[in-house]
Design an enzyme around this catalytic site. Sequence first.
Site, PDB file in Angstrom:
ATOM      1  N   TYR A 188      16.463 -10.859  10.516  1.00 28.65           N
ATOM      2  CA  TYR A 188      15.543 -11.096   9.207  1.00 28.65           C
ATOM      3  C   TYR A 188      16.245 -12.523   8.747  1.00 28.65           C
ATOM      4  CZ  TYR A 188      14.999  -6.026   9.226  1.00 28.65           C
ATOM      5  OH  TYR A 188      14.862  -4.599   9.650  1.00 28.65           O
ATOM      6  N   GLY A 225       8.961   3.069   6.846  1.00 23.28           N
ATOM      7  CA  GLY A 225       7.766   3.531   6.627  1.00 23.28           C
ATOM      8  C   GLY A 225       7.546   4.697   5.916  1.00 23.28           C
ATOM      9  N   ALA A 263       4.238   4.171   3.928  1.00 29.14           N
ATOM     10  CA  ALA A 263       2.903   3.766   4.869  1.00 29.14           C
ATOM     11  C   ALA A 263       2.355   2.578   4.339  1.00 29.14           C
ATOM     12  CB  ALA A 263       1.929   4.920   4.877  1.00 29.14           C
ATOM     13  N   LYS A 264       3.256   1.496   4.345  1.00 27.29           N
ATOM     14  CA  LYS A 264       2.855   0.205   4.007  1.00 27.29           C
ATOM     15  C   LYS A 264       2.118   0.074   2.718  1.00 27.29           C
ATOM     16  CE  LYS A 264       2.233  -1.698   8.828  1.00 27.29           C
ATOM     17  NZ  LYS A 264       1.383  -2.053   9.816  1.00 27.29           N
ATOM     18  N   GLY A 265       2.468   0.860   1.851  1.00 26.35           N
ATOM     19  CA  GLY A 265       2.000   0.849   0.428  1.00 26.35           C
ATOM     20  C   GLY A 265       0.885   1.722   0.193  1.00 26.35           C
ATOM     21  N   THR A 267       1.573   4.741  -2.369  1.00 30.17           N
ATOM     22  CA  THR A 267       1.960   4.438  -3.749  1.00 30.17           C
ATOM     23  C   THR A 267       0.798   4.811  -4.746  1.00 30.17           C
ATOM     24  OG1 THR A 267       1.219   2.224  -3.334  1.00 30.17           O
ATOM     25  CG2 THR A 267       3.401   2.767  -2.727  1.00 30.17           C
ATOM     26  N   GLU A 268       0.947   4.319  -5.939  1.00 31.63           N
ATOM     27  CA  GLU A 268      -0.163   4.330  -7.273  1.00 31.63           C
ATOM     28  C   GLU A 268      -1.116   3.177  -6.939  1.00 31.63           C
ATOM     29  OE1 GLU A 268      -0.330   7.235  -9.415  1.00 31.63           O
ATOM     30  OE2 GLU A 268       0.910   7.572  -7.345  1.00 31.63           O
ATOM     31  N   LYS A 269      -0.776   2.337  -6.131  1.00 35.49           N
ATOM     32  CA  LYS A 269      -1.806   1.361  -5.689  1.00 35.49           C
ATOM     33  C   LYS A 269      -3.153   1.667  -5.403  1.00 35.49           C
ATOM     34  CE  LYS A 269      -2.022  -3.096  -3.414  1.00 35.49           C
ATOM     35  NZ  LYS A 269      -1.414  -3.850  -2.202  1.00 35.49           N
TER      36      LYS A 269
END
Length: 307
Positions: A51, A198, A201-203, A206-208
């Site tokens: 990183y 993960g 799951a890459k977002g 979420t609440e997106k």
Amino acid sequence: MQKRRLGSSDLEISELALGCMSLGTDELHAQRVIHTALEEGINYFDTADLYDFGDNERIVGMALKSIREDVVIATKVGNRWNEQKDGWGWDPSKAYIKEQVKKSLNRLGTEYIDLYQLHGGTTEDPIEETIEAFEELKAEGYIRFYGISSIRPNVIREYVEKSGIVSVMMQYSLLDRRPEEMVLPLLSEQGISVVCRGTLAKGLLTEKKWEYFSASFKKNGYLKYSSLELQELLSLLKEKVAPERPMTEIAAQYCLAQPAVSAVVIGASSPEQVKNNARAVQSQRLSKEEIDLIQELTRADIYQEHR
């Protein structure tokens, strides 16, 4: 925050680990994120020599230096940057691992690494030689325990049979249930902990709102879920499983319900994200009925390769 034992080690780790890859290179900002994690009861911090060309390790080490004995630092080895620093290759050799651990220790500003992990692996690797490197580092006091980061069942089985690993980091979520077929039962039986990455799951978990997801999700979906299937599934999960709870809670609690799982590693690029993730992990556990419903709605896919 509750803690769980990491495999057969004596490490007690918070159920939420801070995945440090998302911290960035602004030191002051990264320190704010890490200090927020500490305030939320997180004691487990996961980084890697890959990183930011190792700068991530340096930033993490500086932020945790004053409380080193109170935290668990995990890092990884095996990916080797090329001379141009525009790509990397794979090197699980004993010589490389023993050379790199000293560089990681120097960047982290510590005398030992709590959990040193192989950052990948294939069955073509010199696995016995790799294990020998980790065992020697443990005997020499450079590391306390070691594990691997892998989603390949055939590689995981080799390390379970031949090594003293205490953990396996792997991708696992309610949208990627492949580990449930063979890997999770094997590790649970052997007393080796799973550390989930993960989880969100890459977002997707979420609440997106769907309209704000990337064009790639809208075109290609996720794993074997088409875009349309994803939209329908996410809507069903929200409606049927726990309509009053954030999706992040459902995602985190699904992973933590597995007996083999000791922690979920979730990245955060802001103090607010850390707090949201901590709330999700500290929230109410899922009931057996809720878990059954999730498994009824989602796919129990299996690994097609690396079996």
